[in-house]
Design a protein around this motif. Structure first.
Motif, PDB file in Angstrom:
ATOM      1  N   ARG A   1       1.045  -1.957  -9.974  1.00 62.87           N
ATOM      2  CA  ARG A   1       0.642  -1.709  -8.644  1.00 62.87           C
ATOM      3  C   ARG A   1       0.537   0.044  -8.748  1.00 62.87           C
ATOM      4  O   ARG A   1       1.784   0.689  -8.905  1.00 62.87           O
TER       5      ARG A   1
ATOM      6  N   SER B   1      -2.489  -4.650   4.680  1.00 59.79           N
ATOM      7  CA  SER B   1      -2.335  -4.789   6.102  1.00 59.79           C
ATOM      8  C   SER B   1      -1.262  -3.852   6.674  1.00 59.79           C
ATOM      9  O   SER B   1      -0.065  -4.119   6.015  1.00 59.79           O
TER      10      SER B   1
ATOM     11  N   LEU C   1      -8.431  -3.644  -6.191  1.00 67.00           N
ATOM     12  CA  LEU C   1      -8.400  -2.620  -4.966  1.00 67.00           C
ATOM     13  C   LEU C   1      -8.298  -3.326  -3.666  1.00 67.00           C
ATOM     14  O   LEU C   1      -9.100  -4.017  -3.283  1.00 67.00           O
ATOM     15  N   LYS C   2      -6.995  -3.349  -3.261  1.00 66.84           N
ATOM     16  CA  LYS C   2      -6.857  -4.229  -1.889  1.00 66.84           C
ATOM     17  C   LYS C   2      -5.900  -3.399  -0.956  1.00 66.84           C
ATOM     18  O   LYS C   2      -5.195  -2.526  -1.220  1.00 66.84           O
ATOM     19  N   HIS C   3      -6.719  -3.447   0.492  1.00 65.06           N
ATOM     20  CA  HIS C   3      -6.175  -2.984   1.543  1.00 65.06           C
ATOM     21  C   HIS C   3      -4.743  -3.511   1.762  1.00 65.06           C
ATOM     22  O   HIS C   3      -4.784  -4.671   1.870  1.00 65.06           O
TER      23      HIS C   3
ATOM     24  N   PRO D   1     -14.094  -4.884  -6.237  1.00 63.89           N
ATOM     25  CA  PRO D   1     -13.592  -6.280  -5.855  1.00 63.89           C
ATOM     26  C   PRO D   1     -11.845  -6.271  -5.505  1.00 63.89           C
ATOM     27  O   PRO D   1     -11.203  -5.258  -6.073  1.00 63.89           O
ATOM     28  N   GLU D   2     -11.506  -6.905  -4.677  1.00 66.14           N
ATOM     29  CA  GLU D   2     -10.467  -6.838  -4.108  1.00 66.14           C
ATOM     30  C   GLU D   2      -9.118  -7.249  -5.222  1.00 66.14           C
ATOM     31  O   GLU D   2      -7.856  -7.029  -5.120  1.00 66.14           O
ATOM     32  N   LYS D   3      -9.664  -7.907  -6.395  1.00 63.56           N
ATOM     33  CA  LYS D   3      -8.828  -8.171  -7.478  1.00 63.56           C
ATOM     34  C   LYS D   3      -8.446  -6.634  -8.069  1.00 63.56           C
ATOM     35  O   LYS D   3      -7.200  -6.698  -8.601  1.00 63.56           O
TER      36      LYS D   3
ATOM     37  N   ARG E   1     -18.432  -1.007  -3.960  1.00 57.62           N
ATOM     38  CA  ARG E   1     -17.625  -1.931  -3.333  1.00 57.62           C
ATOM     39  C   ARG E   1     -16.796  -2.757  -4.379  1.00 57.62           C
ATOM     40  O   ARG E   1     -17.059  -3.522  -5.316  1.00 57.62           O
TER      41      ARG E   1
ATOM     42  N   TYR F   1      -3.664   1.702   0.389  1.00 54.67           N
ATOM     43  CA  TYR F   1      -4.293   0.641  -0.904  1.00 54.67           C
ATOM     44  C   TYR F   1      -3.500   0.257  -1.747  1.00 54.67           C
ATOM     45  O   TYR F   1      -2.604   1.503  -2.052  1.00 54.67           O
TER      46      TYR F   1
ATOM     47  N   ARG G   1      -4.730  -2.561  -8.157  1.00 60.34           N
ATOM     48  CA  ARG G   1      -3.999  -3.764  -8.999  1.00 60.34           C
ATOM     49  C   ARG G   1      -4.473  -4.011 -10.429  1.00 60.34           C
ATOM     50  O   ARG G   1      -5.562  -3.782 -10.618  1.00 60.34           O
TER      51      ARG G   1
END
Length: 112
Positions: A67, A49, A45-47, A41-43, A39, A55, A58
């Motif tokens: 990016r 929308s 790797l971010k999906h 962290p969104e910091k 998992r 993705y 970052r």
């Protein structure tokens, strides 16, 4: 857990080659994290929308933000598309459009 990272064409590699060593090192560290951690962290790797599975990886180094667009294939394969240095809060539309086009092209070619 171990993901394999694959590059689609040379878009990412062309970007990577021109970065200084410290930025390259930071990029390598984040890619290693993505390969190893279940998992992420969104910091890092971010999906995005509204992009149907796109993705962004970052990376921050000093006051610079980078990016790298990617997607998953077969559950654990990360495909790296285009990358850029972010200069404003909003992701440039042309970079996003390019990533969507490359992702669609990648999956189309796989059908052949």
């Amino acid at each position: 857990m171990s993901r394999r990272i694959e590059f689609y064409q040379n878009h990412f590699l062309d970007f990577y080659k021109v970065q200084d060593e410290k930025v390259k090192s930071k990029i390598k560290n984040v890619l290693e994290l993505i390969k190893q951690v279940e998992r992420v962290p969104e910091k890092f790797l971010k999906h995005l929308s509204g992009t149907d599975g796109l993705y962004e990886i970052r990376i921050e180094y000093q006051s610079n933000i980078y990016r790298i667009f990617c997607c998953f294939d077969k559950g654990n394969l990360v495909i790296l598309f285009n990358a850029f240095q972010k200069k404003s809060q909003k992701t440039p539309q042309q970079e996003l459009d390019k990533a969507v086009r490359l992702k669609n092209e990648y999956f189309e070619k796989k059908k052949d």
